[in-house]
Structures are given as structure tokens and as C-alpha cells.
Design a protein around this motif. Structure first.
Motif, PDB file in Angstrom:
ATOM      1  N   UNK A  26       0.818  -1.403  -0.048  1.00 28.06           N
ATOM      2  CA  UNK A  26       0.052  -0.007   0.067  1.00 28.06           C
ATOM      3  C   UNK A  26       0.873   1.161  -0.009  1.00 28.06           C
ATOM      4  N   UNK A  27       1.946   1.349   0.814  1.00 28.91           N
ATOM      5  CA  UNK A  27       3.060   2.338   0.793  1.00 28.91           C
ATOM      6  C   UNK A  27       3.398   2.537  -0.629  1.00 28.91           C
ATOM      7  N   UNK A  28       3.931   1.547  -1.224  1.00 30.59           N
ATOM      8  CA  UNK A  28       4.552   1.633  -2.661  1.00 30.59           C
ATOM      9  C   UNK A  28       3.308   2.275  -3.510  1.00 30.59           C
ATOM     10  N   UNK A  29       2.320   1.726  -3.652  1.00 33.32           N
ATOM     11  CA  UNK A  29       1.209   2.338  -4.313  1.00 33.32           C
ATOM     12  C   UNK A  29       0.961   3.930  -4.060  1.00 33.32           C
ATOM     13  N   UNK A  30       0.974   4.372  -2.975  1.00 38.83           N
ATOM     14  CA  UNK A  30       0.778   5.590  -2.380  1.00 38.83           C
ATOM     15  C   UNK A  30       2.020   6.585  -2.945  1.00 38.83           C
ATOM     16  N   UNK A  31       3.309   6.130  -2.848  1.00 38.26           N
ATOM     17  CA  UNK A  31       4.447   6.882  -3.582  1.00 38.26           C
ATOM     18  C   UNK A  31       4.163   6.880  -4.888  1.00 38.26           C
ATOM     19  N   UNK A  32       3.883   5.769  -5.578  1.00 36.60           N
ATOM     20  CA  UNK A  32       3.637   6.191  -7.106  1.00 36.60           C
ATOM     21  C   UNK A  32       2.536   7.050  -7.466  1.00 36.60           C
ATOM     22  N   UNK A  33       1.610   7.067  -6.890  1.00 32.05           N
ATOM     23  CA  UNK A  33       0.528   7.905  -6.987  1.00 32.05           C
ATOM     24  C   UNK A  33       0.728   9.314  -6.909  1.00 32.05           C
ATOM     25  N   UNK A  40      10.694   5.637 -11.430  1.00 29.13           N
ATOM     26  CA  UNK A  40      11.724   4.774 -11.533  1.00 29.13           C
ATOM     27  C   UNK A  40      11.444   4.171 -10.282  1.00 29.13           C
ATOM     28  N   UNK A  41      12.067   2.799 -10.104  1.00 33.62           N
ATOM     29  CA  UNK A  41      12.172   1.999  -8.770  1.00 33.62           C
ATOM     30  C   UNK A  41      13.052   2.829  -7.747  1.00 33.62           C
ATOM     31  N   UNK A  80      10.710   0.518 -18.096  1.00 33.81           N
ATOM     32  CA  UNK A  80      10.861   0.252 -16.760  1.00 33.81           C
ATOM     33  C   UNK A  80      10.284   0.960 -16.069  1.00 33.81           C
ATOM     34  N   UNK A  81       9.553   1.985 -15.976  1.00 36.46           N
ATOM     35  CA  UNK A  81       9.110   2.811 -15.002  1.00 36.46           C
ATOM     36  C   UNK A  81       7.621   2.443 -14.879  1.00 36.46           C
ATOM     37  N   UNK A  82       7.175   3.002 -13.560  1.00 34.19           N
ATOM     38  CA  UNK A  82       5.848   2.401 -13.161  1.00 34.19           C
ATOM     39  C   UNK A  82       4.944   3.655 -13.142  1.00 34.19           C
ATOM     40  N   UNK A  83       3.662   3.486 -13.263  1.00 36.33           N
ATOM     41  CA  UNK A  83       2.480   4.334 -13.252  1.00 36.33           C
ATOM     42  C   UNK A  83       1.432   3.818 -12.473  1.00 36.33           C
ATOM     43  N   UNK A  84       0.556   4.658 -11.858  1.00 48.19           N
ATOM     44  CA  UNK A  84      -0.726   4.323 -11.046  1.00 48.19           C
ATOM     45  C   UNK A  84      -1.740   3.987 -12.047  1.00 48.19           C
TER      46      UNK A  84
END
Length: 86
Positions: A26-33, A40-41, A80-84
Motif C-alpha cells: 500500500x505504501x508503494x502504491x501511495x508513493x507512485x500515485x 523509477x524504482x 521500466x518505469x511504473x505508473x498508477x
């Protein structure tokens, strides 16, 4: 569970509720959002207080983020990047 696999990270379609996810996910999701765009990781690692200068420290985080993407919680771009996901 009697021959049935239990997913620690459920597919997003099975439950739209983030409360089903472990706290670190959940913390990872919050950071990405909060980033508001592709991240990037390494950036997520910095926000989590990880030692980002050592590549081995980011590999478990990348695995978690990839798992979130595989289950529909995040989107992993070809670069390699991530988005919500909305």
C-alpha cells in the motif's frame, strides 16, 4: 489451504480495495500515485528510505512493484518505469 494457492497480493479485479494489500505494498502504491507520473524504482526506494546506491537493495522493491503491475495495481511501462492505474 487444502491444495489451493493463496495470493498475498490479490488481482485488482478480485478486490478494488487496497486494504487487501499488505502495508508495504500500500505504501508503494501511495508513493507512485503521489508522484503524479511515471517513476523509477530508485525514486520509490528513496521515498522508502532504502539505500539506493547499492543495486541489490532495490531488487526486492522492483520485484514487489512488478508483482503489483502483474496483478493490475500498477502499470509497468516498456522503459521500466511504473505508473498508477486509475
Amino acid at each position: 489451504m487444502a491444495g489451493r494457492a493463496v495470493l498475498l497480493i490479490p488481482h485488482r479485479g478480485e478486490t478494488g480495495d487496497e486494504a487487501a494489500l499488505p502495508a508495504d505494498y500500500r505504501r508503494i502504491l501511495a508513493i507512485v500515485r503521489a508522484a503524479g507520473g511515471a517513476v523509477q524504482v530508485k525514486l520509490v526506494g528513496e521515498e522508502l528510505g532504502l539505500e539506493v546506491g547499492v543495486r541489490g537493495k532495490l531488487e526486492p522493491l522492483q520485484a514487489k512493484m512488478t508483482k503489483l503491475a502483474d496483478r493490475g495495481w500498477l502499470h509497468k511501462r516498456p522503459d521500466g518505469k511504473f505508473t498508477a492505474r486509475l
